[in-house]
Design an enzyme around this catalytic site. Structure first.
Site, PDB file in Angstrom:
ATOM      1  N   PRO A  87       0.827  -1.208   0.000  1.00  0.00           N
ATOM      2  CA  PRO A  87       0.000   0.000   0.000  1.00  0.00           C
ATOM      3  C   PRO A  87       0.863   1.261   0.000  1.00  0.00           C
ATOM      4  O   PRO A  87       1.788   1.379   0.813  1.00  0.00           O
ATOM      5  CB  PRO A  87      -0.796  -0.112   1.304  1.00  0.00           C
ATOM      6  CG  PRO A  87      -0.056  -1.095   2.155  1.00  0.00           C
ATOM      7  CD  PRO A  87       0.665  -2.015   1.217  1.00  0.00           C
ATOM      8  N   LEU A 138      -6.372  -1.387   5.785  1.00  0.00           N
ATOM      9  CA  LEU A 138      -7.269  -0.540   6.567  1.00  0.00           C
ATOM     10  C   LEU A 138      -6.540   0.309   7.601  1.00  0.00           C
ATOM     11  O   LEU A 138      -5.727  -0.183   8.382  1.00  0.00           O
ATOM     12  CB  LEU A 138      -8.277  -1.437   7.297  1.00  0.00           C
ATOM     13  CG  LEU A 138      -9.366  -0.704   8.093  1.00  0.00           C
ATOM     14  CD1 LEU A 138     -10.359  -0.036   7.155  1.00  0.00           C
ATOM     15  CD2 LEU A 138     -10.106  -1.661   9.022  1.00  0.00           C
ATOM     16  N   HIS A 287       7.394  -0.184   7.686  1.00  0.00           N
ATOM     17  CA  HIS A 287       6.798   0.906   6.901  1.00  0.00           C
ATOM     18  C   HIS A 287       7.863   1.555   6.009  1.00  0.00           C
ATOM     19  O   HIS A 287       7.827   2.754   5.744  1.00  0.00           O
ATOM     20  CB  HIS A 287       6.189   1.948   7.853  1.00  0.00           C
ATOM     21  CG  HIS A 287       4.903   2.536   7.371  1.00  0.00           C
ATOM     22  ND1 HIS A 287       3.684   2.214   7.913  1.00  0.00           N
ATOM     23  CD2 HIS A 287       4.613   3.448   6.388  1.00  0.00           C
ATOM     24  CE1 HIS A 287       2.727   2.907   7.313  1.00  0.00           C
ATOM     25  NE2 HIS A 287       3.270   3.657   6.378  1.00  0.00           N
ATOM     26  N   ARG A 322      14.912  -3.974  -3.737  1.00  0.00           N
ATOM     27  CA  ARG A 322      15.229  -3.184  -4.939  1.00  0.00           C
ATOM     28  C   ARG A 322      15.690  -4.082  -6.081  1.00  0.00           C
ATOM     29  O   ARG A 322      15.904  -3.622  -7.188  1.00  0.00           O
ATOM     30  CB  ARG A 322      16.351  -2.164  -4.654  1.00  0.00           C
ATOM     31  CG  ARG A 322      16.054  -1.198  -3.522  1.00  0.00           C
ATOM     32  CD  ARG A 322      14.973  -0.188  -3.882  1.00  0.00           C
ATOM     33  NE  ARG A 322      14.791   0.778  -2.809  1.00  0.00           N
ATOM     34  CZ  ARG A 322      13.916   0.625  -1.815  1.00  0.00           C
ATOM     35  NH1 ARG A 322      13.136  -0.453  -1.778  1.00  0.00           N
ATOM     36  NH2 ARG A 322      13.801   1.535  -0.864  1.00  0.00           N
TER      37      ARG A 322
HETATM   38  C1  LIG Z   1       5.126   6.892  -0.387  1.00  0.00           C
HETATM   39  C2  LIG Z   1       4.747   5.768   0.554  1.00  0.00           C
HETATM   40  C3  LIG Z   1       3.471   5.736   1.093  1.00  0.00           C
HETATM   41  C4  LIG Z   1       3.102   4.671   1.930  1.00  0.00           C
HETATM   42  N1  LIG Z   1       1.819   4.589   2.397  1.00  0.00           N
HETATM   43  C5  LIG Z   1       1.436   3.531   3.138  1.00  0.00           C
HETATM   44  C6  LIG Z   1       0.081   3.373   3.547  1.00  0.00           C
HETATM   45  O1  LIG Z   1      -0.791   4.170   3.216  1.00  0.00           O
HETATM   46  N2  LIG Z   1      -0.225   2.288   4.309  1.00  0.00           N
HETATM   47  C7  LIG Z   1       0.719   1.356   4.679  1.00  0.00           C
HETATM   48  O2  LIG Z   1       0.388   0.396   5.374  1.00  0.00           O
HETATM   49  N3  LIG Z   1       1.988   1.490   4.289  1.00  0.00           N
HETATM   50  C8  LIG Z   1       2.371   2.528   3.524  1.00  0.00           C
HETATM   51  N4  LIG Z   1       3.665   2.634   3.101  1.00  0.00           N
HETATM   52  C9  LIG Z   1       4.629   1.572   3.451  1.00  0.00           C
HETATM   53  C10 LIG Z   1       4.658   0.501   2.363  1.00  0.00           C
HETATM   54  O3  LIG Z   1       3.426  -0.186   2.345  1.00  0.00           O
HETATM   55  C11 LIG Z   1       5.779  -0.507   2.587  1.00  0.00           C
HETATM   56  O4  LIG Z   1       5.704  -1.022   3.890  1.00  0.00           O
HETATM   57  C12 LIG Z   1       7.175   0.091   2.361  1.00  0.00           C
HETATM   58  O5  LIG Z   1       7.151   0.998   1.276  1.00  0.00           O
HETATM   59  C13 LIG Z   1       8.185  -0.999   2.064  1.00  0.00           C
HETATM   60  O6  LIG Z   1       9.452  -0.465   1.905  1.00  0.00           O
HETATM   61  P1  LIG Z   1      10.115  -0.138   0.466  1.00  0.00           P
HETATM   62  O7  LIG Z   1       9.539   1.169   0.042  1.00  0.00           O
HETATM   63  O8  LIG Z   1      11.562  -0.047   0.758  1.00  0.00           O
HETATM   64  O9  LIG Z   1       9.744  -1.240  -0.478  1.00  0.00           O
HETATM   65  C14 LIG Z   1       4.044   3.669   2.255  1.00  0.00           C
HETATM   66  C15 LIG Z   1       5.319   3.722   1.704  1.00  0.00           C
HETATM   67  C16 LIG Z   1       5.674   4.751   0.850  1.00  0.00           C
HETATM   68  C17 LIG Z   1       7.060   4.755   0.236  1.00  0.00           C
END
Ligand SMILES: Cc1cc2nc3c(=O)[nH]c(=O)nc-3n(C[C@H](O)[C@H](O)[C@H](O)COP(=O)(O)O)c2cc1C
Length: 398
Positions: A87, A138, A287, A322
């Site tokens: 997400p 959610l 996250h 990556r």
């Molecule tokens: C721009 C951005 C927005 C994100 N928004 C959410 C979100 O709305 N809900 C959520 O559970 N995780 C969110 N995440 C975390 C991602 O779901 C995920 O855990 C994370 O991007 C994984 O790391 P990576 O970017 O290195 O692949 C977000 C990540 C990014 C980069």
């Protein structure tokens, strides 16, 4: 071929770092930093990637491997490779109809897509964009009534699994966003937006698309009773006021009949609590280093969770993926599949759906090549014997 497809098909785009470079060139700085940045000193953000480099492969050489089989199932759904798109909130700020396009890319690639609550597109539009596995993530912004209504719509729209993110009790301190004043970009007031003018005029393509898209200032899946869709600008405060607790999980268990996946598990203790709450799966996640800076890299936490869960639920992992080889390493350490956030968000920023699809296909060919070079015919055969883990990792509590 569209212009977007041509841009990412260029021989100069061979890895995710190339897509990141393209996204950086095409997006206003505040938008690029929103994707690229992490919390505080970005230590965990960097550690997530570094942990993959610390794990090394143990190939079986002189083995003839035919076509590698990347297929797997996650909670019963078939995927063409062990990958889901995580997400990503405000995807519609990255490119018009961002969530719809990302889901479309996942559908074409036959991998999973997880739609965030913080979506500028409706569950119906996103659900229709893919026939592959769709999950809904959610947050309780808007309260329980709004959440229940969203869950009914999500289920009708083809979302089969509910993901509960447990690491966002308040917003992480994302220094780049604060410095850039990124909040004003999604706000309803015009005046604070003037500070972005210099970056916007040098990115006219993004600006034109953003203005044409128009409808992204509310959350169409968070219908607050008596008020209508929640304004996007209220998200941050609403998140801070709506922390998801284990008590909420018991309630959610009663209102969602399908499988539940807990996202943001980093310790054996929270893995056990997730099992107690009836989770069918969990995502080892910090996250992407955007919440509590200084927590362990997810790959380091993964073995602890896999051991604690002991086959009672499916364990997935995200953070720092990556390259396709990173997915292979995660599977070797016990993950059922990996998720990517930034890797496809860079693709979306670089070239919309074509860019997100290119990100997935880069990872697919990486993974296939990694398997062939490991002398392993199928992701199902990957396991601990294919990797070496630093001795220091063994000292963490197991
Ligand atoms: C721009 C951005 C927005 C994100 N928004 C959410 C979100 O709305 N809900 C959520 O559970 N995780 C969110 N995440 C975390 C991602 O779901 C995920 O855990 C994370 O991007 C994984 O790391 P990576 O970017 O290195 O692949 C977000 C990540 C990014 C980069």
């Amino acid at each position: 071929m569209t212009r977007d497809q041509r841009r990412v098909a260029s021989s100069r785009v061979v890895n995710i770092a190339d897509l990141r470079r393209l996204a950086q060139a095409r997006l206003p700085r505040a938008v690029f930093d929103y994707i690229d940045g992490g919390a505080d000193g970005e230590v965990t953000l960097r550690e997530n990637c570094r942990a993959f480099q610390e794990v090394t492969f143990r190939p079986r050489n002189a083995v003839a491997v035919g076509k590698c089989d990347l297929r797997t199932t996650v909670l019963g759904a078939e995927l063409s490779m062990p990958l889901l798109l995580a997400p990503v909130g405000f995807s519609r700020m990255i490119c018009p109809r961002g969530e719809v396009l990302a889901a479309g890319a996942a559908g074409k690639a036959q991998i999973g897509y997880v739609l965030t609550t913080i979506s500028g597109s409706s569950v119906e539009d996103v659900g229709a964009a893919s026939s592959a596995c769709r999950w809904y993530q959610l947050y309780l912004v808007g309260g329980r009534e709004a959440a229940e209504a969203a869950l009914v719509r999500a289920r009708r729209a083809g979302f089969t699994v509910l993901v509960i993110t447990i690491d966002t009790g308040t917003f992480g301190f994302r220094e780049r966003d604060i410095r850039n004043g990124a909040g004003a970009l999604i706000g309803n007031k015009l005046l604070p937006k003037l500070r972005f003018l210099p970056q916007l005029v040098v990115h006219p393509g993004w600006l034109a698309a953003f203005l044409r898209d128009g409808r992204m200032l509310t959350l169409p899946n968070v219908i607050v009773p008596g008020r209508g869709p929640m304004p996007l600008a209220e998200t941050q405060a609403a998140l801070a006021a709506s922390v998801v607790t284990w008590k909420d999980l018991r309630w959610i268990r009663n209102v969602w009949p399908g499988p539940i996946v807990v996202k943001g598990v980093l310790t054996a203790e929270d893995a056990q609590r997730s099992l107690d709450a009836g989770a069918a799966g969990m995502i080892v996640s910090n996250h992407g280093g955007r919440q509590l800076d200084g927590v362990r890299a997810t790959l380091r936490a993964l073995p602890e969770i896999v051991k604690a869960v002991n086959g009672r639920a499916e364990v997935l992992v995200d953070g720092g993926v990556r390259r396709g080889a990173d997915i292979a390493k995660a599977i070797c350490l016990g993950a059922r599949a990996a998720l990517i956030g930034r890797a496809y968000a860079y693709g979306l920023g670089a070239a919309g759906e074509a860019g997100a699809f290119r990100a997935i296909e880069i990872l697919r060919s990486d993974l296939s090549r990694a398997l062939a070079l490991l002398g392993c015919e199928s992701v199902a055969d990957l396991g601990r014997s294919y990797v070496d883990v630093p001795a220091s990792w063994a000292t963490q509590p197991l």
